[in-house]
Enzyme design. Sequence first.
Site, mmCIF file in Angstrom:
data_model
loop_
_atom_site.group_PDB
_atom_site.id
_atom_site.type_symbol
_atom_site.label_atom_id
_atom_site.label_comp_id
_atom_site.label_asym_id
_atom_site.label_seq_id
_atom_site.Cartn_x
_atom_site.Cartn_y
_atom_site.Cartn_z
ATOM 1 N N ARG A 1 11.772 -6.618 5.094
ATOM 2 C CA ARG A 1 11.671 -5.199 5.425
ATOM 3 C C ARG A 1 12.180 -4.957 6.848
ATOM 4 N NH1 ARG A 1 5.765 -2.520 4.881
ATOM 5 N NH2 ARG A 1 5.433 -3.130 7.034
ATOM 6 N N ARG B 1 11.710 -1.483 11.979
ATOM 7 C CA ARG B 1 10.371 -1.610 12.570
ATOM 8 C C ARG B 1 10.296 -2.867 13.417
ATOM 9 N NH1 ARG B 1 5.395 -0.482 8.538
ATOM 10 N NH2 ARG B 1 4.386 -1.698 10.185
ATOM 11 N N LYS C 1 0.828 -1.208 0.000
ATOM 12 C CA LYS C 1 0.000 0.000 0.000
ATOM 13 C C LYS C 1 0.865 1.263 0.000
ATOM 14 C CE LYS C 1 -2.182 -1.220 3.860
ATOM 15 N NZ LYS C 1 -1.663 -2.558 4.188
ATOM 16 N N ARG D 1 -9.584 0.169 9.193
ATOM 17 C CA ARG D 1 -9.180 -1.214 9.432
ATOM 18 C C ARG D 1 -10.181 -1.974 10.274
ATOM 19 N NH1 ARG D 1 -3.081 -0.137 9.055
ATOM 20 N NH2 ARG D 1 -2.175 -2.191 9.052
ATOM 21 N N ARG E 1 -0.549 -9.683 13.391
ATOM 22 C CA ARG E 1 -1.148 -8.654 12.534
ATOM 23 C C ARG E 1 -2.062 -9.284 11.487
ATOM 24 N NH1 ARG E 1 4.360 -6.355 11.357
ATOM 25 N NH2 ARG E 1 3.551 -5.108 9.642
HETATM 26 N N1 LIG Z 1 -6.450 2.123 11.135
HETATM 27 C C1 LIG Z 1 -5.750 1.631 12.171
HETATM 28 N N2 LIG Z 1 -6.406 1.192 13.274
HETATM 29 C C2 LIG Z 1 -5.732 0.724 14.318
HETATM 30 N N3 LIG Z 1 -4.395 0.620 14.367
HETATM 31 C C3 LIG Z 1 -3.695 1.037 13.294
HETATM 32 C C4 LIG Z 1 -4.331 1.578 12.150
HETATM 33 N N4 LIG Z 1 -3.383 1.923 11.243
HETATM 34 C C5 LIG Z 1 -2.185 1.608 11.796
HETATM 35 N N5 LIG Z 1 -2.368 1.079 13.033
HETATM 36 C C6 LIG Z 1 -1.309 0.603 13.956
HETATM 37 O O1 LIG Z 1 -0.041 0.807 13.337
HETATM 38 C C7 LIG Z 1 0.606 -0.455 13.056
HETATM 39 C C8 LIG Z 1 1.403 -0.343 11.744
HETATM 40 O O2 LIG Z 1 0.531 -0.002 10.698
HETATM 41 P P1 LIG Z 1 1.029 -0.037 9.170
HETATM 42 O O3 LIG Z 1 2.267 0.734 9.006
HETATM 43 O O4 LIG Z 1 -0.130 0.306 8.328
HETATM 44 O O5 LIG Z 1 1.514 -1.512 9.020
HETATM 45 P P2 LIG Z 1 1.239 -2.793 8.214
HETATM 46 O O6 LIG Z 1 0.209 -2.552 7.143
HETATM 47 O O7 LIG Z 1 2.569 -3.117 7.668
HETATM 48 O O8 LIG Z 1 0.785 -3.707 9.307
HETATM 49 C C9 LIG Z 1 -0.528 -1.464 13.075
HETATM 50 O O9 LIG Z 1 -0.080 -2.785 13.343
HETATM 51 C C10 LIG Z 1 -1.413 -0.889 14.187
HETATM 52 O O10 LIG Z 1 -0.886 -1.159 15.471
#
Ligand SMILES: Nc1ncnc2c1ncn2[C@@H]1O[C@H](COP(=O)(O)OP(=O)(O)O)[C@@H](O)[C@H]1O
Length: 190
Positions: free
Chosen positions: A128, A134, A14, A89, A146
Amino acid sequence: MTNIVLFGKPGAGKGTQAEFLKEKYKLTHISTGDVFRFNLKNDTQLGKQARVYMDAGDLVPDELTTKMLIDEVNKHPDTNGILFDGYPRTLSQSEALDNFLTSINSKVAATIALEADDEILIQRLLERGKTSGRIDDQDEEKIRNRYQEYNEKTAPLMNYYQAQGKFHAVNGIGSIAEITDRVSAVIDNL
Ligand SMILES: Nc1ncnc2c1ncn2[C@@H]1O[C@H](COP(=O)(O)OP(=O)(O)O)[C@@H](O)[C@H]1O
Protein backbone atom coordinates in the site's frame (compact mmCIF):
# COMPACT_ATOMS: atom_id res chain seq x y z
CA MET A 1 -28.68 3.79 16.10
CA THR A 2 -26.71 0.66 15.29
CA ASN A 3 -23.12 1.52 16.08
CA ILE A 4 -20.46 -0.92 14.99
CA VAL A 5 -16.78 -0.81 15.91
CA LEU A 6 -14.52 -2.31 13.25
CA PHE A 7 -11.49 -3.66 14.99
CA GLY A 8 -8.19 -5.01 13.69
CA LYS A 9 -4.49 -4.45 13.26
CA PRO A 10 -3.10 -1.93 10.77
CA GLY A 11 -3.72 -3.33 7.29
CA ALA A 12 -6.44 -5.75 8.41
CA GLY A 13 -8.88 -4.28 5.88
CA LYS A 14 -11.09 -2.12 8.07
CA GLY A 15 -11.28 0.73 5.57
CA THR A 16 -11.96 -1.61 2.64
CA GLN A 17 -14.78 -3.39 4.43
CA ALA A 18 -16.20 -0.12 5.74
CA GLU A 19 -16.74 1.10 2.16
CA PHE A 20 -19.05 -1.88 1.48
CA LEU A 21 -20.72 -2.05 4.87
CA LYS A 22 -21.65 1.62 4.98
CA GLU A 23 -23.63 1.23 1.74
CA LYS A 24 -25.20 -2.07 2.69
CA TYR A 25 -26.39 -0.96 6.15
CA LYS A 26 -26.69 2.80 5.49
CA LEU A 27 -24.19 3.66 8.20
CA THR A 28 -21.98 6.70 8.63
CA HIS A 29 -18.34 5.68 8.28
CA ILE A 30 -15.90 7.53 10.53
CA SER A 31 -12.23 6.64 10.06
CA THR A 32 -10.06 8.51 12.55
CA GLY A 33 -7.02 7.85 10.33
CA ASP A 34 -8.80 9.47 7.37
CA VAL A 35 -9.92 12.46 9.43
CA PHE A 36 -6.38 12.94 10.73
CA ARG A 37 -4.93 12.66 7.20
CA PHE A 38 -7.44 15.23 5.93
CA ASN A 39 -6.31 17.62 8.68
CA LEU A 40 -2.66 16.96 7.91
CA LYS A 41 -3.19 17.69 4.25
CA ASN A 42 -5.01 20.92 5.00
CA ASP A 43 -2.47 21.86 7.64
CA THR A 44 -5.12 22.65 10.26
CA GLN A 45 -4.32 23.17 13.94
CA LEU A 46 -5.35 19.57 14.60
CA GLY A 47 -3.19 18.37 11.72
CA LYS A 48 -0.19 20.23 13.09
CA GLN A 49 -0.69 18.63 16.50
CA ALA A 50 -1.19 15.10 15.15
CA ARG A 51 1.58 15.04 12.55
CA VAL A 52 4.57 14.08 14.71
CA TYR A 53 2.72 11.12 16.21
CA MET A 54 1.32 9.87 12.92
CA ASP A 55 4.56 10.13 11.01
CA ALA A 56 6.29 8.05 13.68
CA GLY A 57 3.51 5.46 13.77
CA ASP A 58 2.63 6.42 17.35
CA LEU A 59 -0.93 6.89 18.54
CA VAL A 60 -2.14 10.47 18.74
CA PRO A 61 -2.93 11.42 22.39
CA ASP A 62 -6.36 10.31 23.58
CA GLU A 63 -7.70 13.72 24.46
CA LEU A 64 -7.08 15.12 21.00
CA THR A 65 -8.43 12.02 19.26
CA THR A 66 -11.56 11.74 21.36
CA LYS A 67 -12.45 15.39 20.92
CA MET A 68 -12.10 15.01 17.16
CA LEU A 69 -14.18 11.83 17.15
CA ILE A 70 -17.03 13.40 19.11
CA ASP A 71 -17.01 16.40 16.75
CA GLU A 72 -17.31 13.99 13.80
CA VAL A 73 -20.19 12.03 15.33
CA ASN A 74 -22.01 15.26 16.14
CA LYS A 75 -21.97 16.18 12.45
CA HIS A 76 -24.44 13.31 11.82
CA PRO A 77 -27.33 13.72 14.26
CA ASP A 78 -29.80 11.81 12.08
CA THR A 79 -27.66 8.80 11.24
CA ASN A 80 -28.85 5.17 11.33
CA GLY A 81 -25.63 4.32 13.06
CA ILE A 82 -21.89 4.88 12.96
CA LEU A 83 -19.27 2.52 11.65
CA PHE A 84 -16.22 3.32 13.76
CA ASP A 85 -12.96 2.54 11.96
CA GLY A 86 -9.76 3.09 13.92
CA TYR A 87 -11.48 4.20 17.10
CA PRO A 88 -11.31 3.25 19.93
CA ARG A 89 -7.66 2.23 20.08
CA THR A 90 -7.00 2.56 23.81
CA LEU A 91 -8.96 1.65 26.91
CA SER A 92 -9.41 5.30 27.73
CA GLN A 93 -10.91 5.82 24.24
CA SER A 94 -13.34 2.92 24.70
CA GLU A 95 -14.50 4.35 28.00
CA ALA A 96 -14.82 7.81 26.45
CA LEU A 97 -16.84 6.33 23.59
CA ASP A 98 -19.18 4.49 25.96
CA ASN A 99 -19.69 7.63 28.05
CA PHE A 100 -20.35 9.75 25.00
CA LEU A 101 -22.77 7.28 23.42
CA THR A 102 -24.62 6.92 26.73
CA SER A 103 -24.98 10.70 26.84
CA ILE A 104 -26.81 10.60 23.51
CA ASN A 105 -28.90 7.57 24.54
CA SER A 106 -26.98 5.17 22.37
CA LYS A 107 -24.38 2.41 22.67
CA VAL A 108 -21.92 0.18 20.81
CA ALA A 109 -23.95 -2.67 19.32
CA ALA A 110 -20.96 -4.84 18.38
CA THR A 111 -17.23 -4.84 17.91
CA ILE A 112 -16.16 -6.87 14.89
CA ALA A 113 -12.50 -7.83 14.57
CA LEU A 114 -10.86 -8.68 11.26
CA GLU A 115 -8.17 -11.19 12.06
CA ALA A 116 -5.01 -11.85 10.05
CA ASP A 117 -1.43 -12.85 10.59
CA ASP A 118 1.13 -10.06 11.28
CA GLU A 119 3.56 -10.99 8.52
CA ILE A 120 0.80 -10.99 5.86
CA LEU A 121 -0.38 -7.61 7.10
CA ILE A 122 3.07 -6.04 7.10
CA GLN A 123 3.53 -7.10 3.46
CA ARG A 124 0.11 -5.62 2.59
CA LEU A 125 1.06 -2.29 4.18
CA LEU A 126 4.39 -2.11 2.39
CA GLU A 127 2.53 -2.72 -0.90
CA ARG A 128 0.00 0.00 0.00
CA GLY A 129 2.89 2.36 0.83
CA LYS A 130 4.17 2.12 -2.74
CA THR A 131 1.02 3.70 -4.14
CA SER A 132 -0.78 5.51 -1.30
CA GLY A 133 1.93 8.03 -0.49
CA ARG A 134 1.38 7.31 3.21
CA ILE A 135 4.68 7.93 4.99
CA ASP A 136 3.73 5.55 7.77
CA ASP A 137 3.32 2.69 5.25
CA GLN A 138 6.69 3.09 3.57
CA ASP A 139 9.06 2.14 6.33
CA GLU A 140 9.06 -1.28 7.94
CA GLU A 141 10.27 0.15 11.23
CA LYS A 142 7.31 2.53 11.46
CA ILE A 143 4.96 -0.29 10.57
CA ARG A 144 6.46 -2.46 13.32
CA ASN A 145 6.04 0.43 15.73
CA ARG A 146 2.32 0.58 14.87
CA TYR A 147 2.09 -3.14 15.64
CA GLN A 148 3.76 -2.54 18.97
CA GLU A 149 1.29 0.26 19.72
CA TYR A 150 -1.52 -2.10 18.72
CA ASN A 151 -0.28 -4.96 20.91
CA GLU A 152 0.31 -2.76 23.95
CA LYS A 153 -2.60 -0.37 23.79
CA THR A 154 -5.30 -1.68 21.45
CA ALA A 155 -5.29 -5.47 21.92
CA PRO A 156 -6.55 -5.14 25.54
CA LEU A 157 -9.83 -3.75 24.17
CA MET A 158 -10.76 -7.26 23.07
CA ASN A 159 -11.26 -8.17 26.74
CA TYR A 160 -13.16 -4.96 27.35
CA TYR A 161 -15.74 -5.80 24.68
CA GLN A 162 -15.68 -9.53 25.38
CA ALA A 163 -16.67 -8.81 28.97
CA GLN A 164 -19.71 -6.96 27.60
CA GLY A 165 -20.57 -9.84 25.24
CA LYS A 166 -19.99 -7.58 22.23
CA PHE A 167 -16.85 -8.98 20.68
CA HIS A 168 -17.00 -10.92 17.38
CA ALA A 169 -13.94 -12.17 15.52
CA VAL A 170 -14.02 -12.76 11.78
CA ASN A 171 -11.38 -14.36 9.58
CA GLY A 172 -9.84 -11.46 7.64
CA ILE A 173 -8.14 -13.61 5.01
CA GLY A 174 -10.06 -14.23 1.79
CA SER A 175 -11.63 -12.19 -0.98
CA ILE A 176 -13.11 -8.80 -0.11
CA ALA A 177 -16.61 -10.14 -0.83
CA GLU A 178 -16.11 -13.23 1.35
CA ILE A 179 -15.03 -11.07 4.25
CA THR A 180 -17.96 -8.67 3.74
CA ASP A 181 -20.24 -11.74 3.96
CA ARG A 182 -18.63 -12.86 7.21
CA VAL A 183 -19.00 -9.42 8.78
CA SER A 184 -22.56 -9.12 7.46
CA ALA A 185 -23.48 -12.42 9.11
CA VAL A 186 -22.51 -10.91 12.45
CA ILE A 187 -24.44 -7.68 11.85
CA ASP A 188 -27.52 -9.54 10.61
CA ASN A 189 -27.60 -11.52 13.85
CA LEU A 190 -27.51 -8.52 16.16
N1 LIG B 1 -8.03 6.17 17.67
C1 LIG B 1 -6.80 6.68 17.46
N2 LIG B 1 -6.04 7.05 18.52
C2 LIG B 1 -4.84 7.57 18.34
N3 LIG B 1 -4.26 7.75 17.14
C3 LIG B 1 -4.97 7.39 16.05
C4 LIG B 1 -6.28 6.85 16.15
N4 LIG B 1 -6.75 6.60 14.90
C5 LIG B 1 -5.77 6.97 14.04
N5 LIG B 1 -4.70 7.45 14.73
C6 LIG B 1 -3.42 7.94 14.15
O1 LIG B 1 -3.50 7.85 12.73
C7 LIG B 1 -2.56 6.88 12.22
C8 LIG B 1 -3.16 6.16 11.00
O2 LIG B 1 -4.35 5.52 11.38
P1 LIG B 1 -5.09 4.50 10.39
O3 LIG B 1 -5.30 5.11 9.07
O4 LIG B 1 -6.25 3.95 11.11
O5 LIG B 1 -3.96 3.45 10.10
P2 LIG B 1 -3.65 1.95 10.26
O6 LIG B 1 -4.83 1.20 10.80
O7 LIG B 1 -3.29 1.56 8.89
O8 LIG B 1 -2.49 2.02 11.20
C9 LIG B 1 -2.23 6.02 13.42
O9 LIG B 1 -0.97 5.37 13.30
C10 LIG B 1 -2.26 7.06 14.55
O10 LIG B 1 -1.10 7.86 14.56
